[in-house]
Design a protein around this motif. Structure first.
Motif, PDB file in Angstrom:
ATOM      1  N   MET A   1       0.839  -1.174   0.000  1.00 13.74           N
ATOM      2  CA  MET A   1       0.000   0.000   0.000  1.00 13.74           C
ATOM      3  C   MET A   1       0.889   1.243   0.000  1.00 13.74           C
ATOM      4  O   MET A   1       1.800   1.348   0.802  1.00 13.74           O
ATOM      5  CB  MET A   1      -0.907  -0.029   1.230  1.00 13.74           C
ATOM      6  N   GLN A   2       0.611   2.150  -0.906  1.00 10.01           N
ATOM      7  CA  GLN A   2       1.431   3.348  -1.043  1.00 10.01           C
ATOM      8  C   GLN A   2       1.079   4.393   0.019  1.00 10.01           C
ATOM      9  O   GLN A   2      -0.073   4.756   0.193  1.00 10.01           O
ATOM     10  CB  GLN A   2       1.226   3.986  -2.422  1.00 10.01           C
ATOM     11  N   LEU A   3       2.101   4.842   0.708  1.00 10.49           N
ATOM     12  CA  LEU A   3       1.966   5.932   1.671  1.00 10.49           C
ATOM     13  C   LEU A   3       3.031   6.967   1.345  1.00 10.49           C
ATOM     14  O   LEU A   3       4.191   6.611   1.147  1.00 10.49           O
ATOM     15  CB  LEU A   3       2.204   5.434   3.100  1.00 10.49           C
ATOM     16  N   ASP A   4       2.622   8.218   1.322  1.00 13.01           N
ATOM     17  CA  ASP A   4       3.642   9.251   1.144  1.00 13.01           C
ATOM     18  C   ASP A   4       4.168   9.661   2.518  1.00 13.01           C
ATOM     19  O   ASP A   4       3.702   9.168   3.556  1.00 13.01           O
ATOM     20  CB  ASP A   4       3.114  10.436   0.336  1.00 13.01           C
ATOM     21  N   GLU A   5       5.139  10.544   2.529  1.00 12.69           N
ATOM     22  CA  GLU A   5       5.777  10.926   3.799  1.00 12.69           C
ATOM     23  C   GLU A   5       4.798  11.614   4.754  1.00 12.69           C
ATOM     24  O   GLU A   5       4.878  11.426   5.960  1.00 12.69           O
ATOM     25  CB  GLU A   5       6.997  11.805   3.547  1.00 12.69           C
ATOM     26  N   ILE A   6       3.851  12.367   4.226  1.00 10.05           N
ATOM     27  CA  ILE A   6       2.860  13.033   5.088  1.00 10.05           C
ATOM     28  C   ILE A   6       1.980  11.981   5.773  1.00 10.05           C
ATOM     29  O   ILE A   6       1.730  12.073   6.979  1.00 10.05           O
ATOM     30  CB  ILE A   6       2.018  14.050   4.288  1.00 10.05           C
ATOM     31  N   ASP A   7       1.528  10.984   5.006  1.00  2.00           N
ATOM     32  CA  ASP A   7       0.724   9.916   5.605  1.00  2.00           C
ATOM     33  C   ASP A   7       1.509   9.197   6.699  1.00  2.00           C
ATOM     34  O   ASP A   7       0.985   8.948   7.785  1.00  2.00           O
ATOM     35  CB  ASP A   7       0.300   8.884   4.549  1.00  2.00           C
ATOM     36  N   ARG A   8       2.760   8.843   6.411  1.00  4.20           N
ATOM     37  CA  ARG A   8       3.579   8.147   7.400  1.00  4.20           C
ATOM     38  C   ARG A   8       3.781   9.003   8.654  1.00  4.20           C
ATOM     39  O   ARG A   8       3.691   8.506   9.775  1.00  4.20           O
ATOM     40  CB  ARG A   8       4.940   7.752   6.799  1.00  4.20           C
ATOM     41  N   LYS A   9       4.009  10.292   8.447  1.00  9.13           N
ATOM     42  CA  LYS A   9       4.211  11.175   9.603  1.00  9.13           C
ATOM     43  C   LYS A   9       2.925  11.285  10.426  1.00  9.13           C
ATOM     44  O   LYS A   9       2.967  11.231  11.658  1.00  9.13           O
ATOM     45  CB  LYS A   9       4.685  12.549   9.144  1.00  9.13           C
ATOM     46  N   LEU A  10       1.790  11.407   9.768  1.00  9.31           N
ATOM     47  CA  LEU A  10       0.509  11.445  10.489  1.00  9.31           C
ATOM     48  C   LEU A  10       0.304  10.176  11.304  1.00  9.31           C
ATOM     49  O   LEU A  10      -0.089  10.236  12.474  1.00  9.31           O
ATOM     50  CB  LEU A  10      -0.657  11.620   9.511  1.00  9.31           C
ATOM     51  N   LEU A  11       0.581   9.030  10.703  1.00 14.96           N
ATOM     52  CA  LEU A  11       0.406   7.764  11.416  1.00 14.96           C
ATOM     53  C   LEU A  11       1.355   7.657  12.604  1.00 14.96           C
ATOM     54  O   LEU A  11       0.953   7.185  13.675  1.00 14.96           O
ATOM     55  CB  LEU A  11       0.601   6.590  10.456  1.00 14.96           C
ATOM     56  N   ARG A  12       2.601   8.100  12.440  1.00 15.20           N
ATOM     57  CA  ARG A  12       3.551   8.056  13.565  1.00 15.20           C
ATOM     58  C   ARG A  12       3.072   8.955  14.711  1.00 15.20           C
ATOM     59  O   ARG A  12       3.111   8.565  15.875  1.00 15.20           O
ATOM     60  CB  ARG A  12       4.947   8.482  13.107  1.00 15.20           C
ATOM     61  N   ILE A  13       2.611  10.142  14.378  1.00 17.87           N
ATOM     62  CA  ILE A  13       2.140  11.074  15.410  1.00 17.87           C
ATOM     63  C   ILE A  13       0.927  10.492  16.129  1.00 17.87           C
ATOM     64  O   ILE A  13       0.849  10.521  17.361  1.00 17.87           O
ATOM     65  CB  ILE A  13       1.811  12.458  14.795  1.00 17.87           C
ATOM     66  N   LEU A  14      -0.020   9.970  15.376  1.00 13.74           N
ATOM     67  CA  LEU A  14      -1.238   9.413  15.982  1.00 13.74           C
ATOM     68  C   LEU A  14      -0.936   8.215  16.868  1.00 13.74           C
ATOM     69  O   LEU A  14      -1.594   8.017  17.890  1.00 13.74           O
ATOM     70  CB  LEU A  14      -2.236   9.020  14.896  1.00 13.74           C
ATOM     71  N   GLN A  15       0.054   7.404  16.484  1.00 11.16           N
ATOM     72  CA  GLN A  15       0.422   6.265  17.328  1.00 11.16           C
ATOM     73  C   GLN A  15       0.955   6.729  18.678  1.00 11.16           C
ATOM     74  O   GLN A  15       0.737   6.076  19.684  1.00 11.16           O
ATOM     75  CB  GLN A  15       1.488   5.400  16.645  1.00 11.16           C
TER      76      GLN A  15
END
Length: 152
Positions: A1-15
């Protein structure tokens, strides 16, 4: 599944902290609140975000003991696995149940308040779970590392 850097950063912050507002999240990743909200909605729709939860402190709530319990079943038929899994879902002290490949059929993570509580839970596991051939309990002395997030 493709994630860009913004998506990855959002997921890291939410975790790390799912209580952040959309404004705070947007500021952290360089998006407006509305653009950030759309990103979050898309991540939820793609089922990359399964939910939002509070992480409770077991010790503060009286659950001072944690066990990892290996369970072997008499049979590994589909019916036996289904019956075991349905029964284990009804035991609130079982926090996790994993079907395993290897020596044990299942490993359970169980919390208890004290030794008497563990005995009660252990009896419940032994007596009420269908198809149990053996149970091997391991008491956790101390949690060295516990992470709920994924390495994104």
């Amino acid at each position: 599944m493709q994630l860009d850097e913004i998506d990855r950063k959002l997921l890291r912050i939410l975790q790390d902290d799912s209580r952040k507002s959309v404004q705070e999240l947007g500021d952290a990743v360089g998006l407006s609140p509305s653009a950030c909200h759309r990103r979050l909605r898309a991540l939820e729709e793609r089922r990359l975000i399964a939910g939002y939860h509070a992480l409770l402190n077991p010790g503060a709530l009286g659950f001072s003991m944690q066990f990892f319990i290996e369970v072997g079943l008499i049979s590994q038929s589909e019916a036996a696995l289904d019956a075991f899994e349905a029964a284990v879902r009804d035991i609130p002290e079982v926090l996790e149940c994993h079907l395993m490949a290897g020596q044990s059929d299942y490993i359970l993570r169980v919390v208890c308040r004290d030794h008497d509580d563990f005995e009660r839970v252990h009896r419940r596991l032994s007596a009420r779970l269908p198809g149990v051939a053996r149970i091997h309990s391991n008491m956790s002395i101390r949690t060295v590392k516990a992470r709920t997030g994924l390495p994104i």
